[in-house]
Design an enzyme around this catalytic site. Structure first.
Site, short mmCIF file in Angstrom:
data_model
loop_
_atom_site.label_atom_id
_atom_site.label_comp_id
_atom_site.label_asym_id
_atom_site.label_seq_id
_atom_site.Cartn_x
_atom_site.Cartn_y
_atom_site.Cartn_z
N ASP A 80 0.91 -1.27 0.02
CA ASP A 80 -0.01 -0.04 0.01
C ASP A 80 0.67 1.15 0.10
O ASP A 80 1.77 1.42 0.85
CB ASP A 80 -0.93 -0.08 1.17
CG ASP A 80 -2.00 1.07 1.08
OD1 ASP A 80 -2.33 1.24 0.19
OD2 ASP A 80 -2.41 1.54 2.36
N HIS A 81 0.55 2.26 -0.84
CA HIS A 81 1.20 3.52 -0.90
C HIS A 81 2.66 3.39 -0.97
O HIS A 81 3.53 4.21 -0.31
CB HIS A 81 0.68 4.41 0.36
CG HIS A 81 -0.66 4.93 0.03
ND1 HIS A 81 -0.82 6.13 -0.67
CD2 HIS A 81 -1.83 4.47 0.33
CE1 HIS A 81 -2.21 6.18 -0.90
NE2 HIS A 81 -2.64 5.31 0.09
N GLY A 207 -9.16 5.84 1.79
CA GLY A 207 -9.50 6.45 2.92
C GLY A 207 -10.77 6.39 3.40
O GLY A 207 -11.67 7.39 3.80
N ASN A 228 -10.32 0.62 1.02
CA ASN A 228 -9.26 0.68 1.84
C ASN A 228 -9.60 0.94 3.51
O ASN A 228 -10.19 1.93 3.45
CB ASN A 228 -8.21 1.36 1.58
CG ASN A 228 -7.57 0.99 0.18
OD1 ASN A 228 -7.86 0.04 -0.32
ND2 ASN A 228 -6.25 1.20 0.04
N ILE A 229 -9.26 0.00 4.24
CA ILE A 229 -9.81 0.55 5.82
C ILE A 229 -8.42 0.34 6.32
O ILE A 229 -7.84 -0.64 6.41
CB ILE A 229 -10.75 -0.43 6.33
CG1 ILE A 229 -11.88 -0.52 5.28
CG2 ILE A 229 -11.10 -0.15 7.65
CD1 ILE A 229 -12.73 0.68 5.51
#
Length: 282
Positions: A80-81, A207, A228-229
């Site tokens: 992620d990211h 988000g 996404n959580i």
């Protein structure tokens, strides 16, 4: 490990979303995998660069691989990211098959160049790639984006971006942010609808912690296939852990003082799976 292509395309076709939960340690991964298995839901377990720095890429990779083998539902490990291609390559070599490269803070053309390089690398390992067009406000790891600097996804650029990069899924900026919201977010559903009309690959909502269920469900109906959580998992876990340790100052056994914290986190995972309508899909 499998990549995310099959489960996201299935979700897109059947009108639900696959929940992607950020993990931080063994307990998080156990809770996510066990709850997904109970509800027969596919799940993506994601880690930011900070998580991998904290826990170790090899440790996280191995733990999620064990979970994927243990349970009868698809469990995907996802970067992620990520912003550093060397870190991405390290995970690809370990067996990770799902990658998000975040170059959204660069110019449009530079974003395309960076993402294209990662797509070429990841696809050579049989991995799928997610990228972001537009920029969410808030904080993700050490990357902080002020609300005034956040940018919504431009629908007219979306088709060009997907075509030129060859990505497998697109994260869109339609009004959500990382972290907690000061007030209820107002999502730009018309923008999402316009993006869906010009892009046929799965769309991703980042988000989503704190976004009302009805808003998430509407976003899913308009094409979101991955939600996404992160923050909403951390808060109940830390609250229950803090409560237990205050009430039991003599406690020193993590097998006991983490039990209530894991249950609190499991409640949120269950709630979000139901919100995404991904239960009983496998």
């Amino acid at each position: 490990m499998k990549n995310s292509k099959e489960i996201l395309l299935k979700a897109q076709k059947e009108g639900y979303a696959v929940p992607a939960f950020n993990c931080h340690n063994l307990e998080t991964i156990q809770v996510i995998a066990e709850t997904a298995s109970e509800l027969k839901s596919p799940v993506i377990i994601a880690g930011t660069p900070g998580t991998f720095d904290y826990a170790g890429r090899d440790y996280i990779q191995s733990i999620i691989e064990i979970a994927a083998k243990k349970y009868n539902v698809p469990i995907i490990i996802h970067l992620d990211h990520h912003t550093d291609i060397n870190s991405i390559k390290e995970s690809l070599e370990l067996g990770t098959k799902s990658v998000m490269i975040d170059a959204s803070h660069y110019s449009y053309e530079e974003n395309i160049k960076i993402v294209s390089d990662v797509v070429k690398l990841a696809h050579s390992y049989g991995a799928t790639v997610e990228a972001e067009l537009g920029m969410l406000g808030g904080q993700e790891d050490d990357l902080i984006v002020d609300e005034k600097d956040s940018k919504y996804t431009n629908p007219s650029q979306a088709a060009d971006f997907v075509k030129r990069t060859g990505i497998d899924s697109l994260a869109v900026a339609i009004g959500t942010a990382h972290g907690l919201y000061k007030e209820e977010p107002k999502l730009d559903f018309e923008r999402l609808k316009e993006i869906r009309e010009v892009v046929d690959i799965p769309l991703v909502l980042h988000g989503a912690s704190g976004v009302p269920e009805e808003s998430v469900r509407k976003a899913i109906s308009l094409g979101i296939t991955k939600v996404n959580i992160a923050t909403e998992l951390k808060i109940p876990f830390s609250n229950e852990l803090r409560k237990y340790l205050i009430e039991h100052p003599e406690a020193n056994d993590p097998r006991k003082y983490m039990a209530d914290a894991k249950k609190a986190m499991a409640d949120v995972v269950r709630e979000k799976i139901l919100m995404c309508m991904s239960e009983n899909r496998y």
